[in-house]
Scaffold this motif. Structure first.
Motif, PDB file in Angstrom:
ATOM      1  N   TYR A 142       0.809  -1.228   0.000  1.00 45.28           N
ATOM      2  CA  TYR A 142       0.000   0.000   0.000  1.00 45.28           C
ATOM      3  C   TYR A 142       0.841   1.276   0.000  1.00 45.28           C
ATOM      4  O   TYR A 142       0.308   2.374   0.133  1.00 45.28           O
ATOM      5  CB  TYR A 142      -0.982  -0.021   1.181  1.00 45.28           C
ATOM      6  N   VAL A 180      -2.481   0.423  -6.520  1.00 36.89           N
ATOM      7  CA  VAL A 180      -1.323   1.127  -5.983  1.00 36.89           C
ATOM      8  C   VAL A 180      -0.146   0.945  -6.949  1.00 36.89           C
ATOM      9  O   VAL A 180       0.235  -0.165  -7.280  1.00 36.89           O
ATOM     10  CB  VAL A 180      -0.946   0.583  -4.581  1.00 36.89           C
ATOM     11  N   TRP A 216      -7.199   9.860  -2.301  1.00 36.03           N
ATOM     12  CA  TRP A 216      -6.437   8.639  -2.527  1.00 36.03           C
ATOM     13  C   TRP A 216      -5.729   8.165  -1.256  1.00 36.03           C
ATOM     14  O   TRP A 216      -5.700   6.972  -0.955  1.00 36.03           O
ATOM     15  CB  TRP A 216      -5.428   8.853  -3.665  1.00 36.03           C
ATOM     16  N   LYS A 246      -6.988   4.442  -0.387  1.00 32.25           N
ATOM     17  CA  LYS A 246      -6.144   3.263  -0.645  1.00 32.25           C
ATOM     18  C   LYS A 246      -6.077   2.366   0.592  1.00 32.25           C
ATOM     19  O   LYS A 246      -5.858   1.168   0.477  1.00 32.25           O
ATOM     20  CB  LYS A 246      -4.750   3.663  -1.125  1.00 32.25           C
TER      21      LYS A 246
END
Lengths: 275, 378
Positions: free
Chosen positions: B162, B214, B252, B256
């Motif tokens: 991530y 990602v 984002w 994420k």
């Protein structure tokens, strides 16, 4: 000899231009000297890392086509130390202003010098915090004015070159944005040196510093650099009175005897492997 | 194959887990009660081709970790309360620039110098909110020495997957306790490695805010030249003040993590199936809680335990679901009441009680059992 025009485009990220620097700022002269110096050293672009802190000078990495890191205020050397130690084959350059390098980043500065790690640090010294509007910096000359020294500075300034030498750097020099040819030569010398090299470049911020100190145009500030800079050799024959208000330029130290940190680490690791 | 069983200290298990995960860079600064992690890695890393650095302060330690991570290192730092306060500047930078790294916080009492040699769980909210600005973070709270080793491996995996800083929050109890550890072989555990992007350099953008996937962080010095900045930046990495870019970048950083919560979350349940009283406990406190639940069961009180292992992002859905059938929830913590705020927010259908012990000593099973009994009788 045919003098060909240097192709800056080879190294510039043209889509990130125009830069943020004010018209007449000296930082662009240093940027160009740096690109010519890197070209002279023939480093492949993929092998060059340029890390900076925060401030006007620290915006430089965004404009150049290398591996570039615009870090936090004063911390360029910490990132530079990490990547240099992990990938010693890379050529690591740190860009910093006077406040960035010597105030908030002062601790990292002296410790990088102490380790003698192979990083070239270029300090853009314009005697002020230009980006935040011209507050006094740790290099601001005694008695000069800023937005936070309305009555003249009463704090003793740092001499970045003396500090670097005392802390253990092995290449130390000073030039100015007026002495562009000398500047390029010094950058080449600093880059080629193995160990911690510190080049202080006196540059002009007529907007934030000059304007408050009777040098409101870039021309006046460049004249200041030209007149106040004294080559080391000339300074030898001058009295303290004659040297007052001036600064020395030249290469103060070039010591190749002291072991460099990243290679010493690899040597130690090698001996452990064979055991 | 015979199991490799060792007696290990919690801090040692983190160092061991890091090496198994492929960690090849540590930078730190001495601080109690985490120093053993640095000491152990200082002797392990040079032998395995890695780098150990003792830096001039906590800020530079994480700076060096991030510099190395940009070069492709699997990098870790370890500290404790006051050191983590100093590291917040670069935790924010790692979040913003999406640089993978693992940060260990062996929690001690605070604020300030507090209780250097005594345990606390008082940095739970700091882990989530310590650095300025909106961002999401992953934080893991192991409750044993064995779990410290395996969760360190998982922390490295999550950080790379991530592109985020991952915090491991242990405490002085777990960090300094010695216990049995089953040391895995590298081939027995899942390890995510740093890899080059699957596009050529001319097509590489270091960020992607809209596809949901990602983007791998290309190690610097391998032909992928790009720019990294702590300023809000577009997908090319260069600073931007366009409203659309700012919005996408901010969303984002949260999305994420939260859109992948099912992959990141991890928890343990103990006798919750028929429970009338739920105890939510994490880290070393969960060990006393397990004992207290058994004591309550013996006394005829149907207690159960929910133990978050990933504490950030918080297991909101699980708490909310448990709240539908368990009407009394107890939250023992070695702080003045931190994770209880998350429980109150998510367990809307339950009565929530706190048990907060901040004496520099662990919460005992007796203390928790007494509170369970009191709640059962109320």
């Amino acid at each position: 000899m045919i003098k060909t025009k240097f192709d800056y485009d080879k190294y510039l990220r043209k889509n990130t231009l125009p830069h943020i620097w004010c018209p007449g700022c000296g930082d662009g002269i240093i940027l160009k000297a740096l690109l010519r110096a890197i070209d002279k050293c023939e480093y492949p672009k993929d092998d060059v890392v340029v890390a900076s802190g925060i401030g006007c000078a620290s915006r430089l990495p965004g404009y150049v086509d290398f591996n570039t890191i615009h870090t936090t205020h004063g911390r360029a050397l910490t990132f530079a130390t990490g990547i240099k130690m992990f990938k010693p084959r890379l050529k690591v350059i740190a860009i910093s202003g006077d406040g960035d390098a010597l105030a908030i980043g002062g601790n990292h500065f002296i410790h990088a010098a102490r380790r003698n790690i192979d990083i070239t640090m270029i300090i853009f010294n314009n005697y002020t915090y230009g980006m935040t509007g011209g507050q006094y910096s740790p290099t601001q000359p005694l008695g000069t004015y800023s937005t936070t020294t309305s009555f003249g500075s009463i704090e003793q300034p740092f001499d970045a070159c003396n500090l670097a030498q005392a802390a253990g750097a092995t290449w130390v020099g000073r030039s100015t944005s007026y002495h562009a040819v000398q500047l390029e030569k010094f950058i080449v010398s600093a880059l080629k040196h193995t160990g911690f090299s510190v080049l202080e470049v006196i540059t002009n911020c007529h907007i934030s510093f000059g304007r408050r100190n009777k040098m409101k145009s870039p021309v006046e500030m460049v004249k200041y650099q030209k007149e106040k800079a004294i080559p080391i050799r000339s300074a030898e024959n001058m009295s303290d009175e004659e040297l007052a208000g001036r600064f020395k330029t030249g290469i103060f130290l070039e010591n190749t005897d002291k072991p460099e940190f990243s290679s010493e680490y690899r040597k130690m690791a090698e001996t452990l492997k064979t055991k | 194959m015979a199991k490799n069983i060792k007696l290990m200290q919690g801090n040692e298990a983190i160092a061991e887990g890091a090496i198994i995960a492929g960690c090849n860079f540590f930078a730190g600064y001495p601080i109690t009660p985490s120093s053993e992690i640095a000491e152990l890695l200082s002797s392990k890393l040079p032998k395995t081709g890695g780098v150990f650095l003792q830096m001039e302060d906590e800020i530079s330690a994480l700076g060096a970790v991030l510099g190395a991570a940009l070069g492709g290192a699997k990098a870790i730092t370890a500290s404790s309360g006051p050191g983590i306060s100093l590291k917040q500047e670069h935790i924010g930078y790692a979040s913003m620039s999406e640089i993978p790294c693992v940060i260990v916080n062996v929690m001690r009492g605070g604020p300030s110098t507090g209780l250097p040699t005594l345990p606390a769980q008082s940095d739970i909210m700091q882990a989530k909110w310590g650095t300025h600005g909106d961002h999401a973070i992953i934080a893991i709270v192991p409750s044993s020495v064995n779990e410290s080793l395996y969760e360190t491996i998982r922390a490295f995996n999550l950080s790379i997957k991530y592109r985020t800083p991952v915090l491991i929050l242990t405490d002085e109890i777990i960090g300094h306790m010695r216990e049995k550890v089953v040391v895995p072989d590298k081939s027995d555990v899942d390890i995510i490695d740093v890899k080059l992007p699957d596009v050529p350099p001319e097509e590489y953008n270091p960020y992607n805010y809209t596809s949901g996937a990602v983007t791998p962080l290309a190690p610097m010095g391998e032909g992928y030249r790009y720019h990294v900045t702590g300023l809000i930046h577009g997908e090319t990495g260069f600073p931007s003040q366009k409203t659309e870019t700012i919005k996408n970048a901010q969303n984002w950083l949260i999305d994420k993590i939260y859109k992948n919560i099912e992959d990141i979350e991890k928890f343990d349940e103990f006798q919750t199936e028929d429970a009338d009283i739920l105890v939510v406990a994490y880290g070393s406190t969960s060990r006393s809680t397990r004992q207290a639940v058994m004591m309550a069961r013996t006394a005829g009180i149907k207690a159960g335990m929910f133990r978050p292992i990933t504490i950030w992002p918080f297991p909101e859905k699980q708490i909310s679901n448990l709240s539908k059938r368990i009407k009394k929830i107890l939250v023992p913590e070695m702080n003045m009441g931190q994770i209880i705020l998350e429980i109150q927010r998510n367990a809307c259908e339950s009565q929530v009680y706190g048990l907060n012990v901040v004496t520099g000593e662990p919460i005992t099973p007796d203390q928790i059992y007494a509170k369970i009994k009191e709640i059962a009788e109320s």
